[in-house]
Design an enzyme around this catalytic site. Sequence first.
Site, PDB file in Angstrom:
ATOM      1  N   MET A  30       0.839  -1.205   0.000  1.00  0.00           N
ATOM      2  CA  MET A  30       0.000   0.000   0.000  1.00  0.00           C
ATOM      3  C   MET A  30       0.874   1.256   0.000  1.00  0.00           C
ATOM      4  SD  MET A  30      -3.437  -0.837   2.076  1.00  0.00           S
ATOM      5  CE  MET A  30      -2.816  -0.604   3.717  1.00  0.00           C
ATOM      6  N   GLY A  31       2.171   1.073  -0.232  1.00  0.00           N
ATOM      7  CA  GLY A  31       3.055   2.238  -0.359  1.00  0.00           C
ATOM      8  C   GLY A  31       3.508   2.812   0.965  1.00  0.00           C
ATOM      9  N   HIS A  34       8.846   1.270   3.529  1.00  0.00           N
ATOM     10  CA  HIS A  34       9.864   1.278   4.582  1.00  0.00           C
ATOM     11  C   HIS A  34      10.709   0.010   4.431  1.00  0.00           C
ATOM     12  CE1 HIS A  34       7.256  -1.660   6.444  1.00  0.00           C
ATOM     13  NE2 HIS A  34       6.247  -0.796   6.443  1.00  0.00           N
ATOM     14  N   GLU A  35      11.634  -0.183   5.372  1.00  0.00           N
ATOM     15  CA  GLU A  35      12.571  -1.315   5.301  1.00  0.00           C
ATOM     16  C   GLU A  35      11.863  -2.671   5.206  1.00  0.00           C
ATOM     17  OE1 GLU A  35      16.055  -1.050   5.715  1.00  0.00           O
ATOM     18  OE2 GLU A  35      15.908   1.140   5.685  1.00  0.00           O
ATOM     19  N   HIS A  37       9.018  -3.353   3.594  1.00  0.00           N
ATOM     20  CA  HIS A  37       8.669  -3.555   2.184  1.00  0.00           C
ATOM     21  C   HIS A  37       9.929  -3.858   1.363  1.00  0.00           C
ATOM     22  CE1 HIS A  37       5.383  -0.589   3.399  1.00  0.00           C
ATOM     23  NE2 HIS A  37       4.693  -1.640   3.011  1.00  0.00           N
ATOM     24  N   LYS A 150       4.648  -9.965   8.916  1.00  0.00           N
ATOM     25  CA  LYS A 150       4.040  -8.897   9.733  1.00  0.00           C
ATOM     26  C   LYS A 150       2.517  -9.036   9.739  1.00  0.00           C
ATOM     27  CE  LYS A 150       3.352  -4.881  11.696  1.00  0.00           C
ATOM     28  NZ  LYS A 150       2.420  -4.119  10.941  1.00  0.00           N
ATOM     29  N   ASP A 151       1.960  -9.374   8.556  1.00  0.00           N
ATOM     30  CA  ASP A 151       0.508  -9.588   8.445  1.00  0.00           C
ATOM     31  C   ASP A 151       0.279 -11.093   8.347  1.00  0.00           C
ATOM     32  OD1 ASP A 151      -0.655  -6.689   7.926  1.00  0.00           O
ATOM     33  OD2 ASP A 151       1.245  -6.847   6.871  1.00  0.00           O
ATOM     34  N   ARG A 188       1.998   2.714   9.301  1.00  0.00           N
ATOM     35  CA  ARG A 188       1.146   3.377  10.299  1.00  0.00           C
ATOM     36  C   ARG A 188       1.952   3.903  11.492  1.00  0.00           C
ATOM     37  NH1 ARG A 188      -2.981  -0.635   8.533  1.00  0.00           N
ATOM     38  NH2 ARG A 188      -4.732   0.579   7.734  1.00  0.00           N
TER      39      ARG A 188
HETATM   40  P1  AMP Z   1       1.347  -2.892   3.529  1.00  0.00           P
HETATM   41  O1  AMP Z   1       1.911  -1.842   2.613  1.00  0.00           O
HETATM   42  O2  AMP Z   1       1.405  -2.525   4.962  1.00  0.00           O
HETATM   43  O3  AMP Z   1       0.006  -3.407   3.064  1.00  0.00           O
HETATM   44  O4  AMP Z   1       2.329  -4.136   3.407  1.00  0.00           O
HETATM   45  C1  AMP Z   1       2.688  -4.680   2.165  1.00  0.00           C
HETATM   46  C2  AMP Z   1       3.479  -5.946   2.390  1.00  0.00           C
HETATM   47  O5  AMP Z   1       4.635  -5.640   3.166  1.00  0.00           O
HETATM   48  C3  AMP Z   1       2.700  -7.004   3.183  1.00  0.00           C
HETATM   49  O6  AMP Z   1       2.998  -8.289   2.651  1.00  0.00           O
HETATM   50  C4  AMP Z   1       3.229  -6.835   4.572  1.00  0.00           C
HETATM   51  O7  AMP Z   1       3.128  -8.000   5.365  1.00  0.00           O
HETATM   52  C5  AMP Z   1       4.682  -6.482   4.303  1.00  0.00           C
HETATM   53  N1  AMP Z   1       5.257  -5.788   5.453  1.00  0.00           N
HETATM   54  C6  AMP Z   1       4.776  -4.674   6.064  1.00  0.00           C
HETATM   55  N2  AMP Z   1       5.542  -4.363   7.137  1.00  0.00           N
HETATM   56  C7  AMP Z   1       6.508  -5.301   7.209  1.00  0.00           C
HETATM   57  C8  AMP Z   1       7.602  -5.543   8.107  1.00  0.00           C
HETATM   58  N3  AMP Z   1       7.838  -4.757   9.146  1.00  0.00           N
HETATM   59  N4  AMP Z   1       8.387  -6.605   7.871  1.00  0.00           N
HETATM   60  C9  AMP Z   1       8.150  -7.428   6.815  1.00  0.00           C
HETATM   61  N5  AMP Z   1       7.149  -7.261   5.938  1.00  0.00           N
HETATM   62  C10 AMP Z   1       6.334  -6.218   6.124  1.00  0.00           C
END
Ligand code: AMP
Length: 274
Positions: A30-31, A34-35, A37, A150-151, A188
């Site tokens: 979702m953009g 960070h580290e 991603h 993480k998810d 977040r």
């Molecule tokens: P999001 O942008 O938060 O929807 O996350 C996109 C992808 O990045 C998802 O597969 C998350 O599980 C992964 N992700 C987000 N935060 C982390 C993290 N701290 N460590 C590893 N993967 C992450």
Amino acid sequence: MKIFKDPLKLQKWAKAQSKAGQKIALVPTMGYLHEGHLSLIEKAKAMKADEIIVSVFVNPVQFGPNEDYEKYPRDEKADLAKCKAAGATAILFPTPANMYLDRHSVYVTEEDLSKGLCGARRPGHFRGVCTVVAKLFNLAHADFAVFGQKDYQQAQIIKRMVRDLNFDLKIVVAPIVREPSGLARSSRNTYLSAEEKDRALALSRSLKSVTVGKSVKSEQARIVKALEQSGLQVDYVEFVDGETLDPVKKTAKGVCVLLAVFDGKTRLIDNRVL
Ligand code: AMP
């Protein structure tokens, strides 16, 4: 690095790459990268993908009416630079209007793993996630897609969706990337004040404190108390089987401990597989 706004243009390009024998990886996000991603892009590189497609889309369908869709942080320019530096070869920045055409009416629902945990607290969330991820799978012609632990629940649900709907790609799950303090990296986290960030350390601290061979009931009570004493409002503290997500009674190897809390107005999640 190729930049796509139009999902169908990406699809055409990805199909040609796939036909030419290129190994394609997809990293859905979702953009506000960070580290965490970037570690997913690293994983795709380590797995020798020829093309690494990163999608950046704040998917309106996975947000509830009182959630943070509007205020979710966005920074296209920074995301582009980070993807390029990390070695992504294509990026998709779709708009809600070109992902969900007029009278969009087909959704994907997972009906087992999404019943509890975040699925119970965020009705419709995983329907939104499954729908957008299924669309991305059809667009990207990927050999594999990388998700973060993480998810945790999300990753399990996506694996089930791939199995049950016969998507022809592999799901790779990469470990949680944390700040030096232990806080799991998250877009977040930008919502948190210094004080809230400090309180949030109780999440990783609690997860670390769990050992095997204990009764879940007493561990649950202990962790709820610790989180509350740190000033967090507990949404859930659950101990589940790492595969089925069914609740367990004893802590043991392979059990996943999942936490969700409100830190002020911000909802944070974290987990650990024992
Ligand atoms: P999001 O942008 O938060 O929807 O996350 C996109 C992808 O990045 C998802 O597969 C998350 O599980 C992964 N992700 C987000 N935060 C982390 C993290 N701290 N460590 C590893 N993967 C992450």
